[in-house]
Design an enzyme around this catalytic site. Structure first.
Site, PDB file in Angstrom:
ATOM      1  N   ASP A 136     -20.206   0.178 -16.451  1.00 41.85           N
ATOM      2  CA  ASP A 136     -19.620  -1.141 -16.473  1.00 41.85           C
ATOM      3  C   ASP A 136     -20.311  -1.469 -15.272  1.00 41.85           C
ATOM      4  OD1 ASP A 136     -17.813  -0.541 -18.436  1.00 41.85           O
ATOM      5  OD2 ASP A 136     -16.689   0.401 -17.921  1.00 41.85           O
TER       6      ASP A 136
ATOM      7  N   ASN B 232     -22.186   9.034 -17.099  1.00 40.96           N
ATOM      8  CA  ASN B 232     -21.497   8.742 -17.670  1.00 40.96           C
ATOM      9  C   ASN B 232     -21.357  10.434 -19.135  1.00 40.96           C
ATOM     10  OD1 ASN B 232     -21.609   7.982 -20.369  1.00 40.96           O
ATOM     11  ND2 ASN B 232     -21.500   6.558 -19.488  1.00 40.96           N
TER      12      ASN B 232
ATOM     13  N   LYS C 206     -14.201  -9.418 -28.055  1.00 42.73           N
ATOM     14  CA  LYS C 206     -16.315  -9.713 -28.148  1.00 42.73           C
ATOM     15  C   LYS C 206     -16.729 -10.440 -28.581  1.00 42.73           C
ATOM     16  CE  LYS C 206     -16.174  -5.747 -24.749  1.00 42.73           C
ATOM     17  NZ  LYS C 206     -17.306  -4.311 -24.218  1.00 42.73           N
TER      18      LYS C 206
ATOM     19  N   LYS D 249     -10.437  -5.258 -27.931  1.00 41.52           N
ATOM     20  CA  LYS D 249     -11.619  -5.758 -27.573  1.00 41.52           C
ATOM     21  C   LYS D 249     -12.300  -6.159 -28.996  1.00 41.52           C
ATOM     22  CE  LYS D 249     -11.848  -1.221 -24.861  1.00 41.52           C
ATOM     23  NZ  LYS D 249     -12.311  -0.517 -24.409  1.00 41.52           N
TER      24      LYS D 249
ATOM     25  N   PRO E  97     -24.047  -6.119 -16.429  1.00 45.44           N
ATOM     26  CA  PRO E  97     -23.778  -7.211 -18.176  1.00 45.44           C
ATOM     27  C   PRO E  97     -23.189  -6.560 -19.746  1.00 45.44           C
ATOM     28  CG  PRO E  97     -26.405  -6.261 -18.075  1.00 45.44           C
ATOM     29  CD  PRO E  97     -25.687  -5.973 -16.473  1.00 45.44           C
ATOM     30  N   ASP E  98     -22.273  -7.210 -20.156  1.00 45.44           N
ATOM     31  CA  ASP E  98     -21.946  -6.243 -21.816  1.00 45.44           C
ATOM     32  C   ASP E  98     -22.620  -6.231 -22.231  1.00 45.44           C
ATOM     33  OD1 ASP E  98     -20.413  -6.364 -23.461  1.00 45.44           O
ATOM     34  OD2 ASP E  98     -17.920  -5.810 -22.795  1.00 45.44           O
ATOM     35  N   ILE E  99     -23.920  -6.041 -22.969  1.00 43.20           N
ATOM     36  CA  ILE E  99     -24.889  -5.789 -24.124  1.00 43.20           C
ATOM     37  C   ILE E  99     -24.010  -5.897 -25.493  1.00 43.20           C
ATOM     38  CG2 ILE E  99     -26.872  -5.379 -24.595  1.00 43.20           C
ATOM     39  CD1 ILE E  99     -26.636  -2.772 -23.050  1.00 43.20           C
TER      40      ILE E  99
ATOM     41  N   LYS F 277     -34.039   7.951   0.134  1.00 45.82           N
ATOM     42  CA  LYS F 277     -33.520   8.958  -0.374  1.00 45.82           C
ATOM     43  C   LYS F 277     -32.071   9.002   1.482  1.00 45.82           C
ATOM     44  CE  LYS F 277     -31.869  13.745  -0.981  1.00 45.82           C
ATOM     45  NZ  LYS F 277     -32.034  14.872  -0.575  1.00 45.82           N
TER      46      LYS F 277
HETATM   47  O1  C5P Z   1     -15.145  -2.632 -22.673  1.00 48.88           O
HETATM   48  P1  C5P Z   1     -15.769  -1.657 -22.767  1.00 48.88           P
HETATM   49  O2  C5P Z   1     -16.456  -1.083 -22.016  1.00 48.88           O
HETATM   50  O3  C5P Z   1     -15.017  -0.433 -23.090  1.00 48.88           O
HETATM   51  O4  C5P Z   1     -16.489  -1.939 -24.721  1.00 48.88           O
HETATM   52  C1  C5P Z   1     -17.052  -1.160 -25.358  1.00 48.88           C
HETATM   53  C2  C5P Z   1     -18.356  -1.098 -26.253  1.00 48.88           C
HETATM   54  O5  C5P Z   1     -18.886  -1.818 -25.604  1.00 48.88           O
HETATM   55  C3  C5P Z   1     -19.101   0.040 -26.858  1.00 48.88           C
HETATM   56  O6  C5P Z   1     -19.460  -0.533 -28.116  1.00 48.88           O
HETATM   57  C4  C5P Z   1     -20.371  -0.339 -25.304  1.00 48.88           C
HETATM   58  O7  C5P Z   1     -20.950  -0.374 -26.258  1.00 48.88           O
HETATM   59  C5  C5P Z   1     -20.188  -1.823 -25.065  1.00 48.88           C
HETATM   60  N1  C5P Z   1     -20.812  -1.918 -24.220  1.00 48.88           N
HETATM   61  C6  C5P Z   1     -21.988  -2.790 -23.703  1.00 48.88           C
HETATM   62  N2  C5P Z   1     -21.862  -3.224 -21.936  1.00 48.88           N
HETATM   63  C7  C5P Z   1     -21.082  -2.903 -21.314  1.00 48.88           C
HETATM   64  C8  C5P Z   1     -20.195  -1.963 -21.607  1.00 48.88           C
HETATM   65  C9  C5P Z   1     -19.625  -1.913 -22.749  1.00 48.88           C
HETATM   66  O8  C5P Z   1     -22.485  -3.018 -24.497  1.00 48.88           O
HETATM   67  N3  C5P Z   1     -21.429  -3.152 -20.196  1.00 48.88           N
END
Ligand code: C5P
Length: 411
Positions: free
Chosen positions: A276, A207, A338, A334, A302-304, A286
């Protein structure tokens, strides 16, 4: 701590009043010594006002020498910092010449010397300047920066003086000096930059994140005395001085590095633009363009941030919400979903947010919010760190001791 701050004739001297403030905020006494050409870029009047001490510039000023001679000044200094340092001053120090007050002090001092170079990128890359840099480093002189980026001359490359906060943090680290930073004794983990999700060995999904906001936050926290670990995705930024950087590529690597770093952390700031979704299976070879179309199966990363906030011993957790519309509303969603302590919401689009040097933000927490108008990312980062520290201390109630030194008295 006593700092002799040498200012030489570069355009970056316009940052000097800010640098003086950053050093003084941390409890330093700052004696400015300007060269004649520095006076072309910044006025002694402004610098006298922010430093609170008369400016020194002339080796032959009888009155000033009578009050404190250049030898006394050289002894008074705990460190001599030259910022900005021109190529000319680097060359003069290498040669051992002492035609002016500043280089005389450099010859006469036993204190450490640090230079923050600032010059056009071709001047910086010139073999003469690089040879001088090597000699200076061999002699134990610290070179702080320079950073890479757009320059006053309109060109881009290495040669920008580092941000005053970063210079101040490095100077205090070099001298082992304890400042009066808000985050002294605290540990912070910051994620920054994009992630790369491999499609095959040569292609990936990523991104537009430049990492600038996260890097500015990590530097601002280090400048306030925090022990900072910056977990960084792939970016084109110099490593900020005074903190530890862990480089990663993918969301999974960032997850692992963050969870390793987070142990004992007081505050976690999640500024990274983590993917995401990632391709379910990265091809080992390749992929060939044999078909007219192709599909990629993507799976969730994973959502860190959410995983850190869910820890039993979660640190004070700050997330970011970059949105193109309904910014505050989505951000509050959020914050709650979260289970965060604070969220920094900002609009992103072609004219704001990603890969710029400025930014604005609205910060939200459970029962409040605060707006920050457009300013440099460095300035915004300082304000965000101050606010996060206030909220962190408020959330922890009277417990203002660093977590690392808390000893349980229960049996
Ligand atoms: O849900 P969203 O991606 O919009 O949330 C953004 C926040 O979540 C940011 O602080 C980003 O660093 C964190 N994030 C994360 N891991 C992910 C996606 C987002 O830590 N896979």
């Amino acid at each position: 701590m006593n700092i002799v701050l040498g200012i030489t004739g570069g355009i970056a001297a316009y940052k000097s009043p800010d640098l003086v403030r950053r050093l003084r905020e941390r409890g330093a006494e700052v004696q400015i010594v300007m060269t004649a050409s520095a006076e072309e870029f910044v006025t002694g009047t402004a610098l006298q006002a922010v430093s609170g001490r008369p400016i020194r510039s002339n080796l032959w000023d009888k009155e000033a020498e009578a009050a404190m001679s250049h030898i006394e000044l050289a002894r008074w200094a705990d460190i001599v910092l030259i910022a900005p340092s021109t190529a000319e001053v680097m060359a003069r120090i290498v040669s051992g010449g002492a035609p002016d007050l500043l280089t005389t002090i450099c010859l006469a001092t036993e204190a450490p010397i640090a230079l923050a170079p600032a010059m056009n990128h071709i001047m910086w890359s010139n073999p003469a300047t690089q040879a001088n840099r090597e000699v200076l480093e061999e002699r134990g002189i610290h070179i702080i920066g320079p950073g890479i980026g757009s320059q006053a001359c309109g060109e881009t490359g290495p040669g920008r003086m580092l941000d005053p906060d970063a210079i101040a943090a490095t100077v205090f680290n070099l001298t082992g000096g304890k400042g009066q930073g808000l985050l002294e004794g605290r540990k912070l983990v910051v994620t920054a930059g994009p992630t790369r999700e491999a499609i095959d060995p040569v292609r990936y999904i990523t991104n537009r994140s430049s990492g600038k906001m996260g890097y500015a936050i990590a530097s601002a926290a280090a400048a306030q005395g925090a022990d900072v670990i910056l977990v960084s995705g792939p970016v084109n930024l110099p490593e900020p001085p005074g903190l530890r950087v862990v480089n990663v590529e993918s969301a999974e690597q960032m997850y692992a590095a963050t969870h390793e770093a987070i142990i004992d952390a007081d505050i976690f700031v999640s500024a990274a633009a983590v993917a995401d979704y990632r391709p379910e299976n990265a091809a080992l070879q390749k992929i060939k363009k044999n078909e007219e179309s192709m599909s990629l199966v993507l799976v969730r990363c994973p959502d860190i941030l959410a995983s850190v906030a869910a820890l039993d011993s979660a640190p004070f957790t700050v997330g970011f919400a970059a949105e193109t519309e309904n910014v505050a509303e989505y951000a509050r969603g959020k914050l709650e979903k979260k289970n965060l302590d604070m969220i920094v919401a900002n609009r992103v689009g072609p004219d704001c947010g990603f890969d710029r040097d400025d930014n604005s933000a609205t910060v939200l927490w459970s029962d409040g919010e605060q707006n920050f108008p457009v300013s440099s990312k460095a300035r915004l980062a300082r304000d965000l760190i101050e606010l996060a520290t206030q909220r962190f201390l408020a959330a922890r109630g009277t417990d203002t001791q660093p977590r690392l030194s808390i000893i349980s008295t229960k049996d």
